[in-house]
Design a protein around this motif. Sequence first.
Motif, PDB file in Angstrom:
ATOM      1  N   MET A   1      36.718  41.120  40.708  1.00  0.00           N
ATOM      2  CA  MET A   1      37.747  42.012  41.271  1.00  0.00           C
ATOM      3  C   MET A   1      38.165  43.026  40.232  1.00  0.00           C
ATOM      4  O   MET A   1      38.329  42.713  39.070  1.00  0.00           O
ATOM      5  N   ASN A   2      38.327  44.211  40.659  1.00  0.00           N
ATOM      6  CA  ASN A   2      38.696  45.266  39.741  1.00  0.00           C
ATOM      7  C   ASN A   2      40.209  45.349  39.674  1.00  0.00           C
ATOM      8  O   ASN A   2      40.865  45.872  40.551  1.00  0.00           O
TER       9      ASN A   2
ATOM     10  N   ARG B   1      39.736  35.540  48.736  1.00  0.00           N
ATOM     11  CA  ARG B   1      39.055  36.157  47.599  1.00  0.00           C
ATOM     12  C   ARG B   1      39.132  37.667  47.613  1.00  0.00           C
ATOM     13  O   ARG B   1      38.783  38.329  46.644  1.00  0.00           O
ATOM     14  N   LEU B   2      39.560  38.217  48.740  1.00  0.00           N
ATOM     15  CA  LEU B   2      39.437  39.657  48.909  1.00  0.00           C
ATOM     16  C   LEU B   2      40.270  40.463  47.933  1.00  0.00           C
ATOM     17  O   LEU B   2      39.832  41.483  47.429  1.00  0.00           O
ATOM     18  N   ALA B   3      41.506  40.028  47.755  1.00  0.00           N
ATOM     19  CA  ALA B   3      42.374  40.827  46.896  1.00  0.00           C
ATOM     20  C   ALA B   3      42.880  39.979  45.742  1.00  0.00           C
ATOM     21  O   ALA B   3      43.084  38.779  45.889  1.00  0.00           O
ATOM     22  N   HIS B   4      43.078  40.607  44.614  1.00  0.00           N
ATOM     23  CA  HIS B   4      43.621  39.897  43.469  1.00  0.00           C
ATOM     24  C   HIS B   4      45.117  39.661  43.677  1.00  0.00           C
ATOM     25  O   HIS B   4      45.785  40.464  44.318  1.00  0.00           O
TER      26      HIS B   4
ATOM     27  N   LYS C   1      21.927  45.578  50.507  1.00  0.00           N
ATOM     28  CA  LYS C   1      22.302  44.735  49.381  1.00  0.00           C
ATOM     29  C   LYS C   1      21.092  44.074  48.755  1.00  0.00           C
ATOM     30  O   LYS C   1      20.993  43.968  47.535  1.00  0.00           O
TER      31      LYS C   1
ATOM     32  N   ARG D   1      38.689  46.805  46.988  1.00  0.00           N
ATOM     33  CA  ARG D   1      38.173  47.436  45.784  1.00  0.00           C
ATOM     34  C   ARG D   1      37.233  46.507  45.009  1.00  0.00           C
ATOM     35  O   ARG D   1      37.344  46.354  43.808  1.00  0.00           O
ATOM     36  N   SER D   2      36.339  45.924  45.737  1.00  0.00           N
ATOM     37  CA  SER D   2      35.404  45.030  45.065  1.00  0.00           C
ATOM     38  C   SER D   2      34.482  45.825  44.144  1.00  0.00           C
ATOM     39  O   SER D   2      34.285  47.021  44.322  1.00  0.00           O
ATOM     40  N   ASP D   3      33.902  45.122  43.168  1.00  0.00           N
ATOM     41  CA  ASP D   3      32.976  45.795  42.267  1.00  0.00           C
ATOM     42  C   ASP D   3      31.639  46.067  42.929  1.00  0.00           C
ATOM     43  O   ASP D   3      30.822  46.812  42.404  1.00  0.00           O
TER      44      ASP D   3
ATOM     45  N   PRO E   1      30.741  47.255  46.424  1.00  0.00           N
ATOM     46  CA  PRO E   1      31.186  47.672  47.755  1.00  0.00           C
ATOM     47  C   PRO E   1      30.159  47.377  48.852  1.00  0.00           C
ATOM     48  O   PRO E   1      30.528  46.957  49.945  1.00  0.00           O
TER      49      PRO E   1
ATOM     50  N   ALA F   1      41.610  56.181  46.248  1.00  0.00           N
ATOM     51  CA  ALA F   1      40.731  55.693  47.307  1.00  0.00           C
ATOM     52  C   ALA F   1      39.518  56.594  47.516  1.00  0.00           C
ATOM     53  O   ALA F   1      38.401  56.125  47.696  1.00  0.00           O
TER      54      ALA F   1
ATOM     55  N   SER G   1      42.216  48.622  39.791  1.00  0.00           N
ATOM     56  CA  SER G   1      41.800  49.444  40.911  1.00  0.00           C
ATOM     57  C   SER G   1      42.848  50.455  41.300  1.00  0.00           C
ATOM     58  O   SER G   1      42.539  51.469  41.877  1.00  0.00           O
TER      59      SER G   1
ATOM     60  N   VAL H   1      29.255  54.567  50.077  1.00  0.00           N
ATOM     61  CA  VAL H   1      29.252  53.820  51.331  1.00  0.00           C
ATOM     62  C   VAL H   1      29.150  54.755  52.528  1.00  0.00           C
ATOM     63  O   VAL H   1      28.482  54.440  53.512  1.00  0.00           O
TER      64      VAL H   1
ATOM     65  N   ASP I   1      28.929  41.287  53.471  1.00  0.00           N
ATOM     66  CA  ASP I   1      29.635  40.040  53.753  1.00  0.00           C
ATOM     67  C   ASP I   1      30.619  40.211  54.896  1.00  0.00           C
ATOM     68  O   ASP I   1      30.757  39.338  55.752  1.00  0.00           O
TER      69      ASP I   1
ATOM     70  N   SER J   1      31.105  54.665  45.629  1.00  0.00           N
ATOM     71  CA  SER J   1      30.359  53.561  46.230  1.00  0.00           C
ATOM     72  C   SER J   1      29.247  54.059  47.132  1.00  0.00           C
ATOM     73  O   SER J   1      28.370  53.307  47.507  1.00  0.00           O
TER      74      SER J   1
ATOM     75  N   MET K   1      37.506  47.498  52.872  1.00  0.00           N
ATOM     76  CA  MET K   1      36.753  47.674  51.644  1.00  0.00           C
ATOM     77  C   MET K   1      37.598  48.373  50.585  1.00  0.00           C
ATOM     78  O   MET K   1      37.604  47.985  49.412  1.00  0.00           O
ATOM     79  N   VAL K   2      38.309  49.406  50.996  1.00  0.00           N
ATOM     80  CA  VAL K   2      39.106  50.141  50.033  1.00  0.00           C
ATOM     81  C   VAL K   2      40.273  49.295  49.553  1.00  0.00           C
ATOM     82  O   VAL K   2      40.678  49.364  48.394  1.00  0.00           O
TER      83      VAL K   2
ATOM     84  N   TYR L   1      36.936  56.027  44.853  1.00  0.00           N
ATOM     85  CA  TYR L   1      36.246  54.756  45.034  1.00  0.00           C
ATOM     86  C   TYR L   1      35.221  54.867  46.152  1.00  0.00           C
ATOM     87  O   TYR L   1      34.088  54.420  46.027  1.00  0.00           O
TER      88      TYR L   1
ATOM     89  N   GLN M   1      47.715  42.344  43.450  1.00  0.00           N
ATOM     90  CA  GLN M   1      47.891  43.328  44.519  1.00  0.00           C
ATOM     91  C   GLN M   1      48.735  42.673  45.604  1.00  0.00           C
ATOM     92  O   GLN M   1      48.205  42.134  46.575  1.00  0.00           O
TER      93      GLN M   1
END
Lengths: 332, 336
Positions: free
Chosen positions: A1-2, B111-114, A54, B51-53, B55, A10, A5, A19, B61, A17, B47-48, A13, B117
């Motif tokens: 996890m960043n 697991r999604l967010a730390h 992926k 902010r996973s490393d 994306p 946004a 962040s 995306v 997933d 990515s 996703m935003v 990011y 946050q």
Amino acid sequence: MNRLSSAVPAEQYLADSQVLFYLNDAVTQLLDHKEEYTQFGLVRYFAEYFSSVKNSNHVLFRELNYIRATQHNRASFIRVFWRCFRQIGKSGDLLSVPEYRSLLQLLCPDFPLEAVQSASRIVLADDISDGLMSFSDFIYAFQLQFCYQEFLDSVQVIYQDLLAGKSPNTVIVPTSSSVEQLVSVATEESDREEQQQDAVDSSTLAECVDALCERFKHSCPSRTCLREVLEQTDKVSYYGFLQSLANHESINQTIGALPSKEELLIDPEMDQELDKLIAQISVSPGSNSSGSAIGGLKEVQRRASPRRNIHHRRKMEVESDGSTEETDSSEN
Amino acid sequence: MADKEKRRSAALPSGMSSGKVVKSDSEREFLEQAGVGDLLRGAILKMVEARSDDPIGFLADHFCNLASVTDSGTAGCGDEDQQQQQQQSTGLAGAGAHEQQRLNRALWHLRLAHHSQRSAFSNNVRVAYDLLNLNGCLRQASENPEGPDGSCLDVPPDAEGSGGVKGGLYTQTLECLCSEGGVPASTSAPLLRRLCCQDHEAVPYDVFRHGVLTCAVFSDYIRQAQRLYAEVCCPDEGPATRALCSAVLGTLKEALETSQDCDANCFVNANAKSSACLEANAKAIRYLEASAKISPHKLAQAMAGAQTRGPGGNMDAKEFENAAADLFIARVKVVS
């Protein structure tokens, strides 16, 4: 996890990515093949699309523009090429530029000759029309050329300037339009034999190249790597420089598509298959009607046949099961 | 949010028109009918937020998760009620597998967010709780609205009579969180003893949240402790001296004590809404003090002090980790 962040906005990011690019392509593909892809539902379609991105399986049989669009795509393409054709390396065959291009065209129908030629110049550095290359030499050179093409073009322009005697201060970091004009001139010149003997001062080149890295960020080899290579000699020629880069292990690791040179040709599953078949054949030698042995042999040839007449069989093999292991069935 | 929507819809036509001569209305209709826009918008927002490393991996997933939810039937109350009733007849095996699936999904959400946050993490905890909560839909009407610090609210014990996450499931969640966070089982065991609930108990939301948050913070804490040890000890020279380690641990302890006080204040003043603002400031100040105590400067001072005193043998990584863990765990409330 960043954790930091919140420092990255946004939009940044999202842009980094890439995306949106993939989403765009996913939707375009969906519209092109509506009936096929809506069979199992939309969510499943997107799940498979992104899973294949992926797992780097997404570039097979796609057009050049798609493959070139992102660094990830380029690296994936290299990887697919390796997995499909590493048996050639094992057989020790040396192939020419048009032959490598044919192989590439099997994976990407509109793959251009120039890219293959540029890659081969890194290996052969001189008249490439008759040159033969081993799989291992070619693939590392090709990787460098394909992944960092724009960067290398700019380096070549700088190199030409330095060779022409311009002082480093006046060597302007080229913009994209000027690169196009100058590269075509540069490639003509480099075909001449004298070019190989030319060399420029390494440290000067290092300075200019370092400045170039600012612009290219992730689409160029790391600065430390570049500096390392240029520190090795006092004078360096363009293709000498590229050769060292191509064989530099840390560049290979950064791109992450290929194993190191020692492990390039290791393919345990294929080896097992071949061993099994050889065992079968030696049990019933010169078989004519022994269905299993012939069937087995045909299967081997179907999967990977490093014979001269590979093209036809290769087409069958690749089209039927793509790479050796995972193929995403939702892709073409 | 609005500009993300704009970008999505702007990106879509531009992408399509570059590939095709004319952007046909039928295609747009098709996309609208299929609900592609909403699907993708939801995915991008998630996703935003996360902010996973990775994306792309995150999206893969996310969609796979979504696909398995829609494939395996809904996570809605209907199925779960039926399942409860049928539990005896279908046998425990089926229910066990279903439960495992829910656990996996809940963990994925967590697991999604730390945990730093805050709002994103709280949302995810809520989603995870609802997933694991058997009677979630029935209780929705009676849920307390979530405040910014859920753990501070006093929830009357009687409200949990009809539902809540099964104790066993809750404990499993905590175990998984700790091990995923890189904490070895032996280190996390004492923590879990304090936080766990009996299998038969129904775990209310704020206990769940408290447990999850504590485990998340604990994992980070242990990782920090490990890193701290690595800084203090040079691998070639063998384990670090005991005195040095004790000094570092002492600093950690001080920092924890300082931040502990502010938590205590928070509990006391929970109901005084008017002083909420002051409270927030007081908390902030306490956290700042605590982080000052653990600042590199302070640490360096402590270490310098330690080196002048005689060393009393060495402390290895495991011992250091355990000692650090003890400091943390001593401050964790026992769930009763």
